[in-house]
Motif scaffolding. Sequence first.
Motif, PDB file in Angstrom:
ATOM      1  N   PRO A  11      -1.835  -9.133 -12.937  1.00  0.00           N
ATOM      2  CA  PRO A  11      -2.770  -9.212 -14.069  1.00  0.00           C
ATOM      3  C   PRO A  11      -2.536  -8.059 -15.035  1.00  0.00           C
ATOM      4  O   PRO A  11      -2.075  -6.979 -14.631  1.00  0.00           O
ATOM      5  CB  PRO A  11      -4.147  -9.096 -13.387  1.00  0.00           C
ATOM      6  CG  PRO A  11      -3.865  -8.361 -12.109  1.00  0.00           C
ATOM      7  CD  PRO A  11      -2.498  -8.808 -11.675  1.00  0.00           C
ATOM      8  N   PRO A  12      -2.818  -8.246 -16.323  1.00  0.00           N
ATOM      9  CA  PRO A  12      -2.633  -7.149 -17.286  1.00  0.00           C
ATOM     10  C   PRO A  12      -3.581  -5.998 -16.995  1.00  0.00           C
ATOM     11  O   PRO A  12      -4.675  -6.195 -16.448  1.00  0.00           O
ATOM     12  CB  PRO A  12      -2.964  -7.813 -18.638  1.00  0.00           C
ATOM     13  CG  PRO A  12      -3.838  -8.983 -18.285  1.00  0.00           C
ATOM     14  CD  PRO A  12      -3.333  -9.471 -16.954  1.00  0.00           C
ATOM     15  N   ALA A  13      -3.133  -4.810 -17.345  1.00  0.00           N
ATOM     16  CA  ALA A  13      -3.963  -3.628 -17.106  1.00  0.00           C
ATOM     17  C   ALA A  13      -5.230  -3.699 -17.948  1.00  0.00           C
ATOM     18  O   ALA A  13      -5.184  -4.076 -19.121  1.00  0.00           O
ATOM     19  CB  ALA A  13      -3.176  -2.363 -17.459  1.00  0.00           C
ATOM     20  N   PRO A  14      -6.381  -3.374 -17.360  1.00  0.00           N
ATOM     21  CA  PRO A  14      -7.631  -3.433 -18.139  1.00  0.00           C
ATOM     22  C   PRO A  14      -7.627  -2.379 -19.236  1.00  0.00           C
ATOM     23  O   PRO A  14      -7.011  -1.314 -19.090  1.00  0.00           O
ATOM     24  CB  PRO A  14      -8.709  -3.127 -17.076  1.00  0.00           C
ATOM     25  CG  PRO A  14      -7.988  -2.335 -16.029  1.00  0.00           C
ATOM     26  CD  PRO A  14      -6.589  -2.889 -15.993  1.00  0.00           C
ATOM     27  N   PRO A  15      -8.270  -2.636 -20.367  1.00  0.00           N
ATOM     28  CA  PRO A  15      -8.319  -1.647 -21.451  1.00  0.00           C
ATOM     29  C   PRO A  15      -9.123  -0.426 -21.044  1.00  0.00           C
ATOM     30  O   PRO A  15      -9.987  -0.490 -20.159  1.00  0.00           O
ATOM     31  CB  PRO A  15      -9.010  -2.417 -22.590  1.00  0.00           C
ATOM     32  CG  PRO A  15      -9.820  -3.466 -21.889  1.00  0.00           C
ATOM     33  CD  PRO A  15      -9.019  -3.857 -20.684  1.00  0.00           C
ATOM     34  N   ASP A  16      -8.823   0.702 -21.675  1.00  0.00           N
ATOM     35  CA  ASP A  16      -9.567   1.926 -21.395  1.00  0.00           C
ATOM     36  C   ASP A  16     -11.033   1.734 -21.766  1.00  0.00           C
ATOM     37  O   ASP A  16     -11.352   1.169 -22.821  1.00  0.00           O
ATOM     38  CB  ASP A  16      -8.986   3.098 -22.192  1.00  0.00           C
ATOM     39  CG  ASP A  16      -7.573   3.435 -21.744  1.00  0.00           C
ATOM     40  OD1 ASP A  16      -7.256   3.145 -20.576  1.00  0.00           O
ATOM     41  OD2 ASP A  16      -6.806   3.986 -22.562  1.00  0.00           O
ATOM     42  N   PRO A  17     -11.944   2.194 -20.918  1.00  0.00           N
ATOM     43  CA  PRO A  17     -13.374   2.036 -21.236  1.00  0.00           C
ATOM     44  C   PRO A  17     -13.749   2.845 -22.464  1.00  0.00           C
ATOM     45  O   PRO A  17     -13.272   3.957 -22.677  1.00  0.00           O
ATOM     46  CB  PRO A  17     -14.064   2.573 -19.967  1.00  0.00           C
ATOM     47  CG  PRO A  17     -13.059   3.494 -19.349  1.00  0.00           C
ATOM     48  CD  PRO A  17     -11.707   2.902 -19.651  1.00  0.00           C
TER      49      PRO A  17
END
Length: 221
Positions: free
Chosen positions: A66-72
Amino acid sequence: MRATARSFAELQPLRRALAEAAAQEAARAQAAREAAQRAARERHLFAHSVGPVQPLKGGANRHSAPPAPPDPKPLQRVQDEQNVLREAMSDEFDVSTLLDVDDQLSFRRPGIGVDVTRKLRGGHWSIQRQLDLHGLRRDDAREALGEFIRLAHRTGLRCVRIIHGKGLGSPGKTPVLKGRVQAWLVQKKEVLAFVQARPMDGGAGALVVLLQPGKLRVAAP
């Protein structure tokens, strides 16, 4: 017999030469075979290492990472800072009692001598940055002013100009922001003093603000 013996004796070097040539040719052929075998092994090194493999059919069993989650985003922190700015600069603050009673209504914090406002009015400190609040609504102007003063102090600036306008385009042609900007600045601990700008620097439509000395913060490499 002598002639025959002599003929056999003359054939010996030729035989030796032919034998040496045959041996060399055999050696070259053997070296070529070994080189070909090494090349084949190198070409099929992966197959020899992992053994027989079977290709996947249709890609049904393939796994995609899965793609890396965006920075919070620090939304709560941003909201808290905005709330602090709004609470730190109240519209209900009465600044009139803190202003010097002169034709320009200057301000100096307790402990700051009159000579400071006199030097400030005379251009003793060079204006290093400015903020133009023209056209901003009250809340936007307050937030912009608070952020500007905070960043100016953090980066070590001492003297800045705040342009609030003369109010010529406002109803009644009165400077709506002027009184609010004065009240907001008085509530900022970074502000030591301010005076109305000289005519060449904006006159009644601007304030020149002296900030407390601040340490320039340099980001760590």
